[in-house]
Design a protein around this motif. Structure first.
Motif, PDB file in Angstrom:
ATOM      1  N   PHE A  73     -31.199  84.127   7.256  1.00 27.93           N
ATOM      2  CA  PHE A  73     -31.937  84.137   8.514  1.00 27.93           C
ATOM      3  C   PHE A  73     -32.122  82.718   9.018  1.00 27.93           C
ATOM      4  CE2 PHE A  73     -32.540  88.449   7.854  1.00 27.93           C
ATOM      5  CZ  PHE A  73     -33.240  89.014   8.893  1.00 27.93           C
ATOM      6  N   PRO A  74     -31.534  82.351  10.149  1.00 31.43           N
ATOM      7  CA  PRO A  74     -31.774  81.021  10.710  1.00 31.43           C
ATOM      8  C   PRO A  74     -33.202  80.908  11.212  1.00 31.43           C
ATOM      9  CG  PRO A  74     -30.529  82.350  12.258  1.00 31.43           C
ATOM     10  CD  PRO A  74     -30.635  83.158  10.993  1.00 31.43           C
ATOM     11  N   THR A  75     -33.617  79.670  11.466  1.00 34.62           N
ATOM     12  CA  THR A  75     -35.003  79.433  11.872  1.00 34.62           C
ATOM     13  C   THR A  75     -35.372  80.210  13.118  1.00 34.62           C
ATOM     14  OG1 THR A  75     -34.901  77.232  10.905  1.00 34.62           O
ATOM     15  CG2 THR A  75     -36.662  77.632  12.485  1.00 34.62           C
ATOM     16  N   GLY A  76     -34.435  80.362  14.050  1.00 36.36           N
ATOM     17  CA  GLY A  76     -34.747  81.045  15.292  1.00 36.36           C
ATOM     18  C   GLY A  76     -35.032  82.518  15.126  1.00 36.36           C
ATOM     19  N   ASN A  77     -34.628  83.104  14.017  1.00 42.59           N
ATOM     20  CA  ASN A  77     -34.828  84.534  13.814  1.00 42.59           C
ATOM     21  C   ASN A  77     -36.037  84.857  12.952  1.00 42.59           C
ATOM     22  OD1 ASN A  77     -32.600  85.061  15.317  1.00 42.59           O
ATOM     23  ND2 ASN A  77     -31.260  85.513  13.598  1.00 42.59           N
ATOM     24  N   ARG A  78     -36.779  83.858  12.571  1.00 36.22           N
ATOM     25  CA  ARG A  78     -37.963  84.125  11.783  1.00 36.22           C
ATOM     26  C   ARG A  78     -39.110  83.273  12.289  1.00 36.22           C
ATOM     27  NH1 ARG A  78     -36.335  81.330   5.997  1.00 36.22           N
ATOM     28  NH2 ARG A  78     -35.947  79.257   6.817  1.00 36.22           N
ATOM     29  N   LYS A  79     -40.292  83.635  11.935  1.00 35.58           N
ATOM     30  CA  LYS A  79     -41.462  82.933  12.422  1.00 35.58           C
ATOM     31  C   LYS A  79     -41.611  81.595  11.705  1.00 35.58           C
ATOM     32  CE  LYS A  79     -44.014  87.162  13.474  1.00 35.58           C
ATOM     33  NZ  LYS A  79     -45.227  87.953  13.174  1.00 35.58           N
ATOM     34  N   VAL A  80     -41.841  80.537  12.477  1.00 36.50           N
ATOM     35  CA  VAL A  80     -42.146  79.243  11.907  1.00 36.50           C
ATOM     36  C   VAL A  80     -43.655  79.168  11.716  1.00 36.50           C
ATOM     37  CG1 VAL A  80     -42.041  76.747  12.248  1.00 36.50           C
ATOM     38  CG2 VAL A  80     -40.163  78.191  13.036  1.00 36.50           C
ATOM     39  N   SER A  81     -44.077  78.837  10.514  1.00 42.76           N
ATOM     40  CA  SER A  81     -45.501  78.813  10.205  1.00 42.76           C
ATOM     41  C   SER A  81     -46.048  77.418  10.511  1.00 42.76           C
ATOM     42  CB  SER A  81     -45.720  79.165   8.733  1.00 42.76           C
ATOM     43  OG  SER A  81     -47.083  79.199   8.427  1.00 42.76           O
ATOM     44  N   PHE A  82     -46.751  77.287  11.645  1.00 43.92           N
ATOM     45  CA  PHE A  82     -47.296  76.003  12.045  1.00 43.92           C
ATOM     46  C   PHE A  82     -48.638  75.765  11.365  1.00 43.92           C
ATOM     47  CE2 PHE A  82     -44.403  76.949  15.540  1.00 43.92           C
ATOM     48  CZ  PHE A  82     -43.762  75.726  15.708  1.00 43.92           C
ATOM     49  N   VAL A  83     -48.904  74.494  11.069  1.00 42.15           N
ATOM     50  CA  VAL A  83     -50.181  74.098  10.499  1.00 42.15           C
ATOM     51  C   VAL A  83     -50.672  72.851  11.237  1.00 42.15           C
ATOM     52  CG1 VAL A  83     -49.733  75.047   8.212  1.00 42.15           C
ATOM     53  CG2 VAL A  83     -49.045  72.705   8.730  1.00 42.15           C
ATOM     54  N   ASN A  84     -51.923  72.537  11.043  1.00 37.87           N
ATOM     55  CA  ASN A  84     -52.506  71.322  11.606  1.00 37.87           C
ATOM     56  C   ASN A  84     -53.077  70.526  10.446  1.00 37.87           C
ATOM     57  OD1 ASN A  84     -53.556  69.378  13.291  1.00 37.87           O
ATOM     58  ND2 ASN A  84     -55.342  70.587  13.884  1.00 37.87           N
ATOM     59  N   MET A  85     -52.236  69.635   9.850  1.00 37.89           N
ATOM     60  CA  MET A  85     -52.615  68.912   8.638  1.00 37.89           C
ATOM     61  C   MET A  85     -52.421  67.410   8.839  1.00 37.89           C
ATOM     62  SD  MET A  85     -51.314  71.296   5.449  1.00 37.89           S
ATOM     63  CE  MET A  85     -52.287  70.327   4.277  1.00 37.89           C
ATOM     64  N   PRO A  86     -53.405  66.734   9.371  1.00 35.00           N
ATOM     65  CA  PRO A  86     -53.338  65.272   9.438  1.00 35.00           C
ATOM     66  C   PRO A  86     -53.557  64.672   8.053  1.00 35.00           C
ATOM     67  CG  PRO A  86     -55.462  66.023  10.218  1.00 35.00           C
ATOM     68  CD  PRO A  86     -54.649  67.263   9.942  1.00 35.00           C
ATOM     69  N   GLY A  87     -53.215  63.413   7.906  1.00 37.15           N
ATOM     70  CA  GLY A  87     -53.417  62.763   6.624  1.00 37.15           C
ATOM     71  C   GLY A  87     -53.078  61.290   6.683  1.00 37.15           C
ATOM     72  N   VAL A  88     -53.157  60.633   5.519  1.00 34.21           N
ATOM     73  CA  VAL A  88     -52.853  59.207   5.402  1.00 34.21           C
ATOM     74  C   VAL A  88     -51.775  59.024   4.346  1.00 34.21           C
ATOM     75  CG1 VAL A  88     -55.106  58.414   6.181  1.00 34.21           C
ATOM     76  CG2 VAL A  88     -54.741  58.919   3.759  1.00 34.21           C
ATOM     77  N   GLU A  89     -51.045  57.926   4.473  1.00 31.76           N
ATOM     78  CA  GLU A  89     -49.924  57.668   3.569  1.00 31.76           C
ATOM     79  C   GLU A  89     -49.896  56.186   3.198  1.00 31.76           C
ATOM     80  OE1 GLU A  89     -45.617  59.428   3.812  1.00 31.76           O
ATOM     81  OE2 GLU A  89     -45.733  57.645   5.099  1.00 31.76           O
ATOM     82  N   TYR A  90     -49.705  55.921   1.914  1.00 30.49           N
ATOM     83  CA  TYR A  90     -49.511  54.556   1.430  1.00 30.49           C
ATOM     84  C   TYR A  90     -48.037  54.364   1.098  1.00 30.49           C
ATOM     85  CZ  TYR A  90     -49.334  50.563  -1.719  1.00 30.49           C
ATOM     86  OH  TYR A  90     -48.994  49.375  -2.313  1.00 30.49           O
ATOM     87  N   SER A  91     -47.485  53.213   1.497  1.00 31.77           N
ATOM     88  CA  SER A  91     -46.056  52.950   1.275  1.00 31.77           C
ATOM     89  C   SER A  91     -45.867  51.575   0.648  1.00 31.77           C
ATOM     90  CB  SER A  91     -45.282  53.013   2.592  1.00 31.77           C
ATOM     91  OG  SER A  91     -45.415  54.272   3.202  1.00 31.77           O
ATOM     92  N   TYR A  92     -44.858  51.499  -0.231  1.00 33.82           N
ATOM     93  CA  TYR A  92     -44.494  50.226  -0.861  1.00 33.82           C
ATOM     94  C   TYR A  92     -42.972  50.110  -0.808  1.00 33.82           C
ATOM     95  CZ  TYR A  92     -44.346  46.379  -4.235  1.00 33.82           C
ATOM     96  OH  TYR A  92     -44.139  45.167  -4.849  1.00 33.82           O
ATOM     97  N   LEU A  93     -42.492  49.106  -0.088  1.00 33.21           N
ATOM     98  CA  LEU A  93     -41.057  48.894   0.114  1.00 33.21           C
ATOM     99  C   LEU A  93     -40.615  47.653  -0.643  1.00 33.21           C
ATOM    100  CD1 LEU A  93     -38.316  49.377   1.546  1.00 33.21           C
ATOM    101  CD2 LEU A  93     -39.218  48.076   3.494  1.00 33.21           C
ATOM    102  N   ARG A  94     -39.747  47.830  -1.613  1.00 34.76           N
ATOM    103  CA  ARG A  94     -39.196  46.695  -2.383  1.00 34.76           C
ATOM    104  C   ARG A  94     -37.757  46.474  -1.939  1.00 34.76           C
ATOM    105  NH1 ARG A  94     -40.551  43.742  -6.749  1.00 34.76           N
ATOM    106  NH2 ARG A  94     -38.857  42.795  -7.949  1.00 34.76           N
ATOM    107  N   LEU A  95     -37.473  45.301  -1.389  1.00 32.83           N
ATOM    108  CA  LEU A  95     -36.153  45.005  -0.839  1.00 32.83           C
ATOM    109  C   LEU A  95     -35.159  44.675  -1.947  1.00 32.83           C
ATOM    110  CD1 LEU A  95     -37.088  42.830   2.273  1.00 32.83           C
ATOM    111  CD2 LEU A  95     -36.868  45.307   2.093  1.00 32.83           C
ATOM    112  N   ASP A  96     -33.907  45.072  -1.716  1.00 32.68           N
ATOM    113  CA  ASP A  96     -32.842  44.758  -2.674  1.00 32.68           C
ATOM    114  C   ASP A  96     -32.446  43.283  -2.622  1.00 32.68           C
ATOM    115  OD1 ASP A  96     -32.780  47.369  -3.441  1.00 32.68           O
ATOM    116  OD2 ASP A  96     -31.017  47.915  -2.237  1.00 32.68           O
ATOM    117  N   ASN A  97     -32.393  42.749  -1.402  1.00 33.39           N
ATOM    118  CA  ASN A  97     -31.893  41.386  -1.233  1.00 33.39           C
ATOM    119  C   ASN A  97     -32.803  40.581  -0.306  1.00 33.39           C
ATOM    120  OD1 ASN A  97     -29.120  41.661  -2.616  1.00 33.39           O
ATOM    121  ND2 ASN A  97     -29.100  43.336  -1.112  1.00 33.39           N
ATOM    122  N   PRO A  98     -34.020  40.265  -0.748  1.00 32.51           N
ATOM    123  CA  PRO A  98     -34.895  39.463   0.117  1.00 32.51           C
ATOM    124  C   PRO A  98     -34.347  38.044   0.297  1.00 32.51           C
ATOM    125  CG  PRO A  98     -35.833  39.655  -2.080  1.00 32.51           C
ATOM    126  CD  PRO A  98     -34.635  40.560  -2.053  1.00 32.51           C
TER     127      PRO A  98
END
Length: 355
Positions: free
Chosen positions: A190-215
Motif C-alpha cells: 500500500f503506497p502512502t496515498g492509499n492509507r491514512k498518514v498518522s499526523f502528530v504534534n511533537m515539538p522537541g529539542v536536539e543536541y548535535s555534535y559534528l566532528r570533521l574528518d579534515n579540519p
C-alpha cells in the motif's frame, strides 16, 4: 373456501415457527445489526509479512468466531466482520499486536437492557392491536371496504410483531458476544496515498555534535556542537529541525567558520524485521536528512548557503504515546565543491513530546 379465521391462524402458526425454529437464525445472520451487540470492536492492522498474518488471522477466525458475517480477500488486504465471544477479545488483541502495527483498536460497550424493555413494550402494544383487529374482523355485516382495510392493517401489524420478536431474540442470542470489524493490509504493497498518514504534534529539542574528518587550522574547528528545535509531525517519523552549531575551539582568523546555521527535513524508517518501532525501548531505525546550512565567518563577508545530505542509523531509547527520546549517528555531507573541508560524523540526541 378457507375462512378468515383460518388465514389468521395460519399467520400465527408461521410467526411461531419463525421465532422458535431454525428459520430465525438464518434470517438473523443474513442481516446482522451491530447495534444488537453489547460490545463492538474495530481493528485496523498494517503488517509487513502479509501472507503469514492473513493465515494466522483466518485460522483464529475459523476456530474462535461464533459466525462470520463477511470475509473478503485481495492480494494485499483482508477484511472481515464476525461475532466473537467477549472473553476471546484479549486473545485477538495479543495476536494482532504480534502480527504488525495496530493503527486502530476501538472498543465500544453499551447496555441493551433498556432497548429490550422498549421492544417488549412495543410487542405488547402490537399484540393488543392485533387482538382488537381480530375482534373487529369477526363482527357481522362488515362492509367489504372496511374488511379490506382491517385485513391490510392486520397483516402490517403481524409483520411488525414478527420483526420485534426477531430483534429481541437476536439481542438475547448475542449475549456475551462482540461484533468485530477487522481490516488487515500489507504495508509494503500500500503506497502512502492509499492509507491514512498518522499526523502528530511533537515539538522537541536536539543536541548535535559534528566532528570533521579534515579540519583546516585557521579555517575550521575540529568539531562543532549546538542545539536545534526539532518538530516531528508524523509517526513515520517525519520532521524538521532548525538550529545553530558553534565551534568547539575558536580562532581569530577572518576566514574562520564561526557558525553553521542549519535547517533540514528528515525521515526515519523502521526495519521490517526489527519490530517496526512498536517497542517502548531500543527501536532501531535508519534515517536521512536533507536541507542546508548557512556558513558564517568571522569577517561576516563570506556567508554562504550550502546544501547538505545526512545518512544515518539511530536507536529510539524510550518511546511512549507522549514522549520520544532517541539518538542517531550520521555522516554529514555538504554538497558543494569543497565538501571535504566540512564533512564528518554527526551525532544527535533529541527529546520530543506530544503538545
Amino acid at each position: 373456501m378457507y375462512s378468515l379465521t383460518s388465514f389468521a391462524a395460519a399467520r400465527r402458526w408461521i410467526t411461531t415457527l419463525l421465532l422458535s425454529g431454525s428459520v430465525l437464525p438464518a434470517l438473523a445472520q443474513s442481516g446482522h445489526d451491530q447495534e444488537l451487540f453489547e460490545t463492538q470492536k474495530r481493528l485496523t492492522v498494517g503488517v509487513t509479512k502479509f501472507a503469514e498474518a492473513r493465515t494466522a488471522l483466518k485460522t483464529f477466525i475459523g476456530r474462535r468466531a461464533v459466525w462470520v458475517q463477511k470475509q473478503e480477500e485481495t492480494p494485499d488486504q483482508l477484511t472481515a466482520e464476525f461475532a466473537l465471544p467477549t472473553r476471546a477479545l484479549s486473545s485477538l488483541d495479543s495476536l494482532t499486536a504480534n502480527l504488525g502495527y495496530v493503527l486502530e483498536n476501538n472498543l465500544n460497550a453499551q447496555s441493551l437492557t433498556s432497548r429490550l424493555q422498549e421492544l417488549e413494550a412495543e410487542e405488547a402494544t402490537e399484540t393488543a392491536q392485533l387482538t382488537r383487529l381480530e375482534k373487529e374482523l369477526r363482527a357481522p355485516r362488515l362492509e367489504e371496504a372496511e374488511r379490506s382495510r382491517l385485513e391490510a392493517e392486520q397483516e402490517r401489524r403481524t409483520n411488525s410483531l414478527t420483526r420485534l420478536r426477531q430483534r429481541q431474540q437476536s439481542i438475547r442470542s448475542h449475549a456475551g458476544q462482540a461484533y468485530v470489524t477487522l481490516r488487515l493490509y500489507d504495508e509494503v504493497s500500500f503506497p502512502t496515498g492509499n492509507r491514512k498518514v498518522s499526523f502528530v504534534n511533537m515539538p522537541g529539542v536536539e543536541y548535535s555534535y559534528l566532528r570533521l574528518d579534515n579540519p583546516k587550522p585557521g579555517l575550521t574547528s575540529r568539531a562543532y556542537q549546538g542545539y536545534a528545535i526539532k518538530y516531528m509531525f508524523t509517526r513515520g517519523k517525519s520532521y524538521f529541525n532548525l538550529g545553530v552549531y558553534k565551534p568547539v575551539v575558536k580562532a581569530d582568523e577572518p576566514d574562520f567558520v564561526n557558525e553553521l546555521f542549519v535547517i533540514n527535513f528528515g525521515q526515519d524508517f523502521y526495519p521490517r524485521n526489527f519490530g517496526r518501532g512498536r517497542r517502548k525501548f531500543l527501536n532501531l531505525y535508519t534515517s536521512y536528512q536533507i536541507g542546508g546550512f548557512i556558513l558564517n565567518r568571522n569577517n561576516d563577508e563570506q556567508n554562504e548557503f550550502i546544501p547538505n545530505l545526512n545518512l544515518g542509523l539511530g536507536v529510539e531509547l524510550i518511546k511512549t504515546r507522549h514522549i520520544l527520546l532517541d539518538t542517531k549517528a550520521s555522516y554529514f555531507v555538504p554538497l558543494y565543491d569543497h565538501s571535504r573541508d566540512l564533512r564528518g560524523i554527526l551525532g544527535q540526541a533529541s527529546f520530543n513530546f506530544v503538545f
